[in-house]
Motif scaffolding. Sequence first.
Motif, PDB file in Angstrom:
ATOM      1  N   ASN A 191      46.325  46.814  21.673  1.00 45.88           N
ATOM      2  CA  ASN A 191      46.305  45.931  22.838  1.00 45.88           C
ATOM      3  C   ASN A 191      47.216  46.348  23.975  1.00 45.88           C
ATOM      4  N   ALA A 192      48.460  46.623  23.634  1.00 46.97           N
ATOM      5  CA  ALA A 192      49.453  46.799  24.696  1.00 46.97           C
ATOM      6  C   ALA A 192      49.312  48.176  25.343  1.00 46.97           C
ATOM      7  N   LEU A 193      50.150  48.428  26.329  1.00 46.93           N
ATOM      8  CA  LEU A 193      50.104  49.650  27.126  1.00 46.93           C
ATOM      9  C   LEU A 193      50.897  50.777  26.498  1.00 46.93           C
ATOM     10  N   SER A 194      50.360  51.981  26.568  1.00 48.14           N
ATOM     11  CA  SER A 194      51.204  53.119  26.218  1.00 48.14           C
ATOM     12  C   SER A 194      51.948  53.541  27.481  1.00 48.14           C
ATOM     13  N   TYR A 195      53.041  54.263  27.326  1.00 46.96           N
ATOM     14  CA  TYR A 195      53.810  54.665  28.507  1.00 46.96           C
ATOM     15  C   TYR A 195      54.044  56.168  28.494  1.00 46.96           C
TER      16      TYR A 195
ATOM     17  N   GLN B 219      41.829  52.728   6.557  1.00 41.48           N
ATOM     18  CA  GLN B 219      42.761  51.617   6.720  1.00 41.48           C
ATOM     19  C   GLN B 219      42.864  50.700   5.498  1.00 41.48           C
ATOM     20  N   LYS B 220      41.724  50.331   4.919  1.00 37.96           N
ATOM     21  CA  LYS B 220      41.755  49.379   3.804  1.00 37.96           C
ATOM     22  C   LYS B 220      42.405  49.960   2.553  1.00 37.96           C
ATOM     23  N   LYS B 221      42.520  51.266   2.508  1.00 37.83           N
ATOM     24  CA  LYS B 221      43.026  51.932   1.304  1.00 37.83           C
ATOM     25  C   LYS B 221      44.505  52.327   1.414  1.00 37.83           C
ATOM     26  N   ILE B 222      45.053  52.226   2.620  1.00 40.01           N
ATOM     27  CA  ILE B 222      46.431  52.702   2.816  1.00 40.01           C
ATOM     28  C   ILE B 222      47.432  51.708   2.252  1.00 40.01           C
ATOM     29  N   ASP B 223      48.307  52.190   1.351  1.00 41.77           N
ATOM     30  CA  ASP B 223      49.375  51.329   0.837  1.00 41.77           C
ATOM     31  C   ASP B 223      50.582  51.389   1.765  1.00 41.77           C
ATOM     32  N   TRP B 224      51.125  52.586   1.900  1.00 41.39           N
ATOM     33  CA  TRP B 224      52.335  52.751   2.706  1.00 41.39           C
ATOM     34  C   TRP B 224      52.086  53.781   3.796  1.00 41.39           C
ATOM     35  N   LEU B 225      52.854  53.628   4.868  1.00 42.26           N
ATOM     36  CA  LEU B 225      52.820  54.580   5.969  1.00 42.26           C
ATOM     37  C   LEU B 225      54.203  55.226   6.027  1.00 42.26           C
TER      38      LEU B 225
ATOM     39  N   GLU C  88      44.869  48.757  14.862  1.00 40.64           N
ATOM     40  CA  GLU C  88      45.624  47.524  14.640  1.00 40.64           C
ATOM     41  C   GLU C  88      46.078  47.529  13.189  1.00 40.64           C
ATOM     42  N   MET C  89      47.389  47.525  12.980  1.00 39.67           N
ATOM     43  CA  MET C  89      47.887  47.506  11.607  1.00 39.67           C
ATOM     44  C   MET C  89      49.229  46.793  11.567  1.00 39.67           C
ATOM     45  N   ASN C  90      49.358  45.869  10.639  1.00 36.89           N
ATOM     46  CA  ASN C  90      50.647  45.192  10.472  1.00 36.89           C
ATOM     47  C   ASN C  90      51.443  45.849   9.363  1.00 36.89           C
ATOM     48  N   LEU C  91      52.702  46.051   9.616  1.00 37.21           N
ATOM     49  CA  LEU C  91      53.557  46.775   8.683  1.00 37.21           C
ATOM     50  C   LEU C  91      54.781  45.946   8.310  1.00 37.21           C
ATOM     51  N   ASP C  92      55.412  46.350   7.225  1.00 34.09           N
ATOM     52  CA  ASP C  92      56.777  45.912   6.919  1.00 34.09           C
ATOM     53  C   ASP C  92      57.619  47.165   6.891  1.00 34.09           C
ATOM     54  N   PHE C  93      58.724  47.183   7.642  1.00 32.70           N
ATOM     55  CA  PHE C  93      59.631  48.329   7.518  1.00 32.70           C
ATOM     56  C   PHE C  93      60.400  48.197   6.208  1.00 32.70           C
ATOM     57  N   LEU C  94      60.407  49.247   5.415  1.00 31.79           N
ATOM     58  CA  LEU C  94      61.046  49.181   4.103  1.00 31.79           C
ATOM     59  C   LEU C  94      62.376  49.915   4.081  1.00 31.79           C
ATOM     60  N   HIS C  95      62.390  51.070   4.715  1.00 30.93           N
ATOM     61  CA  HIS C  95      63.616  51.884   4.661  1.00 30.93           C
ATOM     62  C   HIS C  95      63.571  52.948   5.745  1.00 30.93           C
ATOM     63  N   THR C  96      64.718  53.260   6.293  1.00 30.20           N
ATOM     64  CA  THR C  96      64.825  54.299   7.298  1.00 30.20           C
ATOM     65  C   THR C  96      65.823  55.336   6.819  1.00 30.20           C
TER      66      THR C  96
END
Lengths: 331, 331
Positions: free
Chosen positions: A300-304, B283-289, B307-315
């Motif tokens: 949805n949002a804009l890339s920059y 997309q439907k098969k991806i567990d982690w990114l 469009e994908m919703n994530l949870d950040f787990l570790h950096t």
Amino acid sequence: MQFDEFYMQLALNEAWKYQGLTYPNPAVGAVMVENGKLLSIAAHQKAGTSHAEVLALIAAYETLSGEKIEFDPLNSEESHDFLLKLPPKFFASCTIYVTLEPCAHHGKTPSCASLLSRLKLQRVVIATCDPIKGHDGGMNLLQNVTFGILREKAEILLEPFKIWQKRAFVLFKLAQTSNGRIGGGYLSSKASLSHVHQLRERCDILFIGGNTVREDRPTLDCRFTEGNAPNVKIYSHTSDFDSEIPLFKVQDRKVEITDDLSFLDQPSFVLVEGGEGMLQSLQKKIDWLLIYQTPKLSTNALSYNIEMNLDFLHTERMGVDMMIWSKQVGY
Amino acid sequence: MQFDEFYMQLALNEAWKYQGLTYPNPAVGAVMVENGKLLSIAAHQKAGTSHAEVLALIAAYETLSGEKIEFDPLNSEESHDFLLKLPPKFFASCTIYVTLEPCAHHGKTPSCASLLSRLKLQRVVIATCDPIKGHDGGMNLLQNVTFGILREKAEILLEPFKIWQKRAFVLFKLAQTSNGRIGGGYLSSKASLSHVHQLRERCDILFIGGNTVREDRPTLDCRFTEGNAPNVKIYSHTSDFDSEIPLFKVQDRKVEITDDLSFLDQPSFVLVEGGEGMLQSLQKKIDWLLIYQTPKLSTNALSYNIEMNLDFLHTERMGVDMMIWSKQVGY
């Protein structure tokens, strides 16, 4: 294991949590250890409140004694008084790790260097020295100093402080998705928004792009932290703004429309909010970039578009978001 | 301070450094502490080598004795033998923090649970239990167990392990700039590339999009780590690939071109590399990114749409890059 480095890293990590928020003071962290046993981790939080060393000492007292103190440890005067009344050898087997040379400057309370010298700790481990003439010399008051542990990392932590002594420290804030999309409504977690509002409260000037003002019609206040709204400068060649835009209605704030960047020569802390246009116009002036990255990929949002080389300095979790402190390099 | 949580967090952080690399074993971290004094931090690194507990015990021995051992601590058998020959009360005042219940499974060497019970530590602090029947029960062999410290975080660390027992754990790897641009040549630091090559070496299948193969003409080997190249599946409806593309020339590897995803039902570790098309198709098969984010903003490379919703787990820092482990949610 390199234990000195390990404990100093804990102090650095804690200090990063308050980066920018301690303005005009530097971000500083401190850790207390007794015979290898971790007692406390603390950081300076806000100018006018206790320094990191004092907070670490008070928390270490609580760990060692098992007692809770009955005053606010952020109250510097009460904390100094309390610490100076402890039995003389209370901290005699303790080591303190501080990311910055303890201050030698006497104000309302004794300096941290003089406090530490009176408390007679076993060791004082310092990452780097105080760059301000008149505030330095703390090290000379102390016995058993180990100097230079993680010095380079401590210098990076200290960089905004060194910059805002001489000219504006320009921090560009960007809220984006994980695939780099900006705008498109509220991207960030409550924790991120509250952090931005704290930075707005602390900065001297909130600098914003004219287009962002016209398109987003922002308020730019500190409602998440109930703080005072910052003075705003709008970067624009023309002054044709709809006076109904909420930012103009906020009480007790100055708003100036300008295309003159010479105010950035003044020692100050300038927080910049804007999009691609502002990034491009200000590129040569940007010191650090603060990215609030949300955990989603979006169409949805804009890339920059901009070419900019960065150094990642520190990452911190902000609710579900990630906050990435980075520095512009090569400019 | 919550000291149990603090030390367990150190163990978790260390374990994350080897996430995926321990396949088919779980990522596990361990920390040794004596009377509040930190002695060692360790993690399981690779299947077939010493478990986290053993590495933490060996390193703690070195800290306590001031002596260096003369064998490779990754050698599980030698390490167990050495630890069992120490004076009976050597670790009697120590606490071990382990992110996963120590194994009860006897193989070539005694199980970690039996080792720990023979070493008679003061306390064994465990974050979560072993989800595999036959490997669990370690806790019952131990005295003075504290269970459940940072359990939720430990469960997240363990998630790939739990998934790859039942079906493919699908890890999508993405290398991007900080404004979400992909492709455009080598984006990542040497540290990131070497990490990708380690993951390639460990996975069962490297799954790659047909378009990426046609456009990038990759080799997909492990030259940065000098490991064996993984078997490759190319996701494509047609098999018209130029056989001169380097990936087809790599020795001792199988390459299959397929549009059948049923292989993902098999217990395994599948690493996916590709761009927007592969992200969308799978997309439907991806567990982690797993995002390797480079410290630059760029106009050159491609932005990607999904469009994908994530949870950040570790950096984790990877040279100049940042490595972001995240989980897809809402699918």
